[in-house]
Design a protein around this motif. Structure first.
Motif, PDB file in Angstrom:
ATOM      1  N   VAL A  88      13.701 -28.526 -12.103  1.00  0.00           N
ATOM      2  CA  VAL A  88      14.436 -29.729 -11.714  1.00  0.00           C
ATOM      3  C   VAL A  88      13.558 -30.946 -11.978  1.00  0.00           C
ATOM      4  CG1 VAL A  88      15.774 -28.514  -9.944  1.00  0.00           C
ATOM      5  CG2 VAL A  88      13.601 -29.602  -9.319  1.00  0.00           C
ATOM      6  N   SER A  89      14.173 -32.126 -11.963  1.00  0.00           N
ATOM      7  CA  SER A  89      13.403 -33.356 -12.094  1.00  0.00           C
ATOM      8  C   SER A  89      12.392 -33.436 -10.956  1.00  0.00           C
ATOM      9  CB  SER A  89      14.335 -34.569 -12.053  1.00  0.00           C
ATOM     10  OG  SER A  89      15.222 -34.558 -13.152  1.00  0.00           O
ATOM     11  N   THR A  90      11.195 -33.905 -11.272  1.00  0.00           N
ATOM     12  CA  THR A  90      10.137 -33.848 -10.275  1.00  0.00           C
ATOM     13  C   THR A  90       9.066 -34.894 -10.536  1.00  0.00           C
ATOM     14  OG1 THR A  90       8.468 -32.377  -9.255  1.00  0.00           O
ATOM     15  CG2 THR A  90       8.864 -32.107 -11.613  1.00  0.00           C
ATOM     16  N   ALA A  91       8.498 -35.406  -9.460  1.00  0.00           N
ATOM     17  CA  ALA A  91       7.259 -36.186  -9.537  1.00  0.00           C
ATOM     18  C   ALA A  91       6.145 -35.200  -9.246  1.00  0.00           C
ATOM     19  CB  ALA A  91       7.264 -37.317  -8.510  1.00  0.00           C
ATOM     20  N   SER A  92       5.274 -34.948 -10.214  1.00  0.00           N
ATOM     21  CA  SER A  92       4.344 -33.828 -10.040  1.00  0.00           C
ATOM     22  C   SER A  92       2.898 -34.139 -10.382  1.00  0.00           C
ATOM     23  CB  SER A  92       4.793 -32.635 -10.893  1.00  0.00           C
ATOM     24  OG  SER A  92       4.817 -32.994 -12.268  1.00  0.00           O
ATOM     25  N   ASN A  93       2.622 -35.324 -10.923  1.00  0.00           N
ATOM     26  CA  ASN A  93       1.253 -35.607 -11.357  1.00  0.00           C
ATOM     27  C   ASN A  93       0.744 -36.888 -10.713  1.00  0.00           C
ATOM     28  OD1 ASN A  93      -0.729 -37.097 -13.371  1.00  0.00           O
ATOM     29  ND2 ASN A  93      -0.890 -34.910 -13.787  1.00  0.00           N
ATOM     30  N   ILE A  94      -0.448 -36.821 -10.149  1.00  0.00           N
ATOM     31  CA  ILE A  94      -1.136 -38.000  -9.628  1.00  0.00           C
ATOM     32  C   ILE A  94      -2.436 -38.130 -10.397  1.00  0.00           C
ATOM     33  CG2 ILE A  94      -2.134 -39.133  -7.607  1.00  0.00           C
ATOM     34  CD1 ILE A  94      -0.285 -37.420  -5.876  1.00  0.00           C
ATOM     35  N   ALA A 132      -8.921 -34.641 -18.055  1.00  0.00           N
ATOM     36  CA  ALA A 132      -8.698 -33.221 -17.791  1.00  0.00           C
ATOM     37  C   ALA A 132      -7.579 -33.135 -16.757  1.00  0.00           C
ATOM     38  CB  ALA A 132      -9.965 -32.548 -17.268  1.00  0.00           C
ATOM     39  N   VAL A 133      -6.973 -31.960 -16.617  1.00  0.00           N
ATOM     40  CA  VAL A 133      -5.899 -31.779 -15.640  1.00  0.00           C
ATOM     41  C   VAL A 133      -6.219 -30.555 -14.788  1.00  0.00           C
ATOM     42  CG1 VAL A 133      -3.431 -31.451 -15.261  1.00  0.00           C
ATOM     43  CG2 VAL A 133      -4.214 -32.803 -17.219  1.00  0.00           C
ATOM     44  N   VAL A 134      -6.204 -30.749 -13.467  1.00  0.00           N
ATOM     45  CA  VAL A 134      -6.471 -29.657 -12.534  1.00  0.00           C
ATOM     46  C   VAL A 134      -5.225 -29.419 -11.689  1.00  0.00           C
ATOM     47  CG1 VAL A 134      -7.427 -31.230 -10.794  1.00  0.00           C
ATOM     48  CG2 VAL A 134      -8.008 -28.794 -10.711  1.00  0.00           C
ATOM     49  N   ARG A 135      -4.940 -28.171 -11.399  1.00  0.00           N
ATOM     50  CA  ARG A 135      -3.797 -27.838 -10.554  1.00  0.00           C
ATOM     51  C   ARG A 135      -4.219 -27.876  -9.097  1.00  0.00           C
ATOM     52  NH1 ARG A 135       0.956 -23.644 -12.033  1.00  0.00           N
ATOM     53  NH2 ARG A 135       2.369 -24.257 -10.365  1.00  0.00           N
ATOM     54  N   ILE A 141       2.149 -29.724  -7.846  1.00  0.00           N
ATOM     55  CA  ILE A 141       1.362 -30.950  -7.965  1.00  0.00           C
ATOM     56  C   ILE A 141       0.083 -30.681  -8.752  1.00  0.00           C
ATOM     57  CG2 ILE A 141       0.109 -32.753  -6.715  1.00  0.00           C
ATOM     58  CD1 ILE A 141       2.072 -32.256  -4.374  1.00  0.00           C
ATOM     59  N   ASN A 142      -0.166 -31.506  -9.751  1.00  0.00           N
ATOM     60  CA  ASN A 142      -1.440 -31.439 -10.454  1.00  0.00           C
ATOM     61  C   ASN A 142      -2.036 -32.832 -10.547  1.00  0.00           C
ATOM     62  OD1 ASN A 142      -0.360 -32.699 -12.952  1.00  0.00           O
ATOM     63  ND2 ASN A 142       0.703 -30.762 -13.230  1.00  0.00           N
ATOM     64  N   HIS A 143      -3.301 -32.883 -10.946  1.00  0.00           N
ATOM     65  CA  HIS A 143      -4.016 -34.157 -11.011  1.00  0.00           C
ATOM     66  C   HIS A 143      -4.674 -34.326 -12.373  1.00  0.00           C
ATOM     67  CE1 HIS A 143      -3.427 -35.045  -6.796  1.00  0.00           C
ATOM     68  NE2 HIS A 143      -3.815 -33.819  -6.499  1.00  0.00           N
ATOM     69  N   THR A 144      -4.342 -35.433 -13.016  1.00  0.00           N
ATOM     70  CA  THR A 144      -5.064 -35.827 -14.213  1.00  0.00           C
ATOM     71  C   THR A 144      -6.308 -36.592 -13.777  1.00  0.00           C
ATOM     72  OG1 THR A 144      -3.064 -35.961 -15.564  1.00  0.00           O
ATOM     73  CG2 THR A 144      -4.978 -37.216 -16.320  1.00  0.00           C
ATOM     74  N   LEU A 145      -7.460 -36.182 -14.283  1.00  0.00           N
ATOM     75  CA  LEU A 145      -8.729 -36.845 -14.005  1.00  0.00           C
ATOM     76  C   LEU A 145      -9.062 -37.658 -15.250  1.00  0.00           C
ATOM     77  CD1 LEU A 145     -10.536 -33.689 -12.580  1.00  0.00           C
ATOM     78  CD2 LEU A 145      -8.913 -35.219 -11.419  1.00  0.00           C
ATOM     79  N   LEU A 146      -9.160 -38.952 -15.110  1.00  0.00           N
ATOM     80  CA  LEU A 146      -9.178 -39.839 -16.271  1.00  0.00           C
ATOM     81  C   LEU A 146     -10.351 -40.808 -16.219  1.00  0.00           C
ATOM     82  CD1 LEU A 146      -7.572 -40.984 -18.783  1.00  0.00           C
ATOM     83  CD2 LEU A 146      -6.474 -42.540 -17.145  1.00  0.00           C
TER      84      LEU A 146
END
Length: 398
Positions: A88-94, A132-135, A141-146
């Protein structure tokens, strides 16, 4: 492993879903950067420092030849995120801005974290970034580290700038940043989530109310059973609590009737981001402009503005009860901050005002909140109850 600041919040939506269009037309966001390929569309939208990235995986992506299935090329369908093809549509990345992404990634792996994307360099004429991306341990929910300290382009490498893609909401109050992000969590999971964020990113408990306890702040009664637990990470470049990264965990208490957290978990298919609060310096003007442009807000309980002393409370802090009732904005002047303390306000009065939108997707899952703080850094119990009831009434009608 200190978080410098929250960079953006990412969505994954089906092709031709109207989220990006609605953010522009109804909520006054500006489409300022885009990345469009034969396989995906990524749109970056902003109001102030609040940035959303809407990711659409196009149908053509399913037709990529098998020869690319195990190559880095296929991994670049969606840049700066892990495309998990959620149902489904989702907000999933911070996305967190940080330094030394390779070192952080190695440390996270040593702690048992799942790295969805290893440290990766991307460059264009504007410079270079490393990400990088960590779960996370919660839901999808996952996190992009930028690290974009060496980049000066419009957004990120691979994106091109877009001009003139915003709707001027006449008279709209300024939206400056994300105030907080709320997760819908399974019962009993909050402490484990808190421990993970503390260990991995240095987050600390943030007490949302003066009656907050070690296990969180519980609100019960009249069919309501809710526990809120919050944490924050004050970035190295940020000095005020109002501008740090706040995460709020919401879970249902046992032996209560089915409520909006349960509905989220059921319709979303598990835990995830339930809502994002946008901070505005003038909530009345902001809500009025958004409503005029077609944004839909949930209606407060019918008795909210008629409760004993409510009109007087609103007047004492310099607000108009009739105006707040007209737009459905809630006000709470009994608000405590971190550790029960209240931040000083030049006017000598501490209060906050809030309003929730209706869900932005077909499912009763993700929605937005508008919030204005006048010296208050926590959350008021009466507003929590009233907002909770407003959303619950809407979902019950659905």
């Amino acid at each position: 492993m200190s978080v410098k600041q929250l960079c953006y919040i990412g969505f994954h939506v089906p092709e031709k879903q109207q989220l990006a269009k609605n953010l522009v037309q109804k909520f006054g966001f500006e489409l300022f950067a885009a990345r469009v390929t034969a396989w995906s569309k990524q749109l970056a939208l902003r109001r102030g420092a609040a940035v959303f990235v809407v990711n659409e995986r196009l149908k053509a992506a399913r037709e990529i030849p098998l020869m690319f299935s195990s190559s880095p090329y296929k991994d670049q369908i969606i840049l700066y995120d892990a495309d998990l093809e959620y149902a489904v549509s989702t907000a999933s990345n911070i996305c967190f801005e940080m330094e030394n992404i390779p070192g952080i990634s190695q440390s996270l792996q040593e702690q048992g974290c799942q790295m969805l994307i290893p440290p990766t360099n991307v460059a264009d004429e504007g410079g270079c970034v490393t990400y990088a991306v960590v779960r996370s341990i919660l839901g999808n929910i996952n996190h992009t580290l930028l690290d974009r300290s060496q980049y000066c382009g419009p957004f990120l490498p691979g994106f091109h700038g877009v001009e003139g893609s915003s709707k001027d909401l006449k008279g709209a109050g300024e939206v400056t940043h994300f105030d907080h992000i709320t997760y819908a969590c399974p019962p009993g999971s909050s402490q484990e989530v808190l421990d993970w964020y503390k260990k991995c990113f240095g987050f600390q408990r943030f007490f949302v109310h003066q009656q907050d306890a070690a296990e969180g702040y519980s609100i019960q009664g009249a069919g309501m059973g809710l526990r809120l637990t919050a944490m924050h990470c004050n970035g190295s470049g940020l000095t005020q609590l109002d501008h740090d990264c706040k995460l709020v965990l919401a879970e249902s208490l046992p032996q209560q009737r089915k409520n909006q957290v349960d509905t989220f978990l059921e319709q979303h298919g598990g835990a995830g981001i339930q809502h994002v609060a946008l901070y505005t310096a003038d909530i009345i003007r902001t809500a009025a402009a958004m409503a005029k442009s077609g944004a839909n807000f949930v209606e407060p309980p019918l008795t909210y503005y008629n409760e004993n002393g409510r009109a007087r409370e609103i007047q004492l802090v310099g607000q108009d009860p009739d105006l707040l009732e007209h737009y459905g904005i809630l006000l709470d002047s009994e608000v405590a901050g971190e550790g029960g303390n209240i931040s000083p306000n030049p006017r000598g009065k501490q209060f906050l005002m809030q309003i929730f939108t209706k869900p932005l997707f077909a499912e009763d899952t993700f929605f937005l909140e508008l919030i204005e703080r006048c010296g208050a850094v926590g959350f008021g119990e009466r507003n929590i109850r009233a907002l909770w009831q407003a959303v619950q009434n809407y979902m019950d009608k659905q």
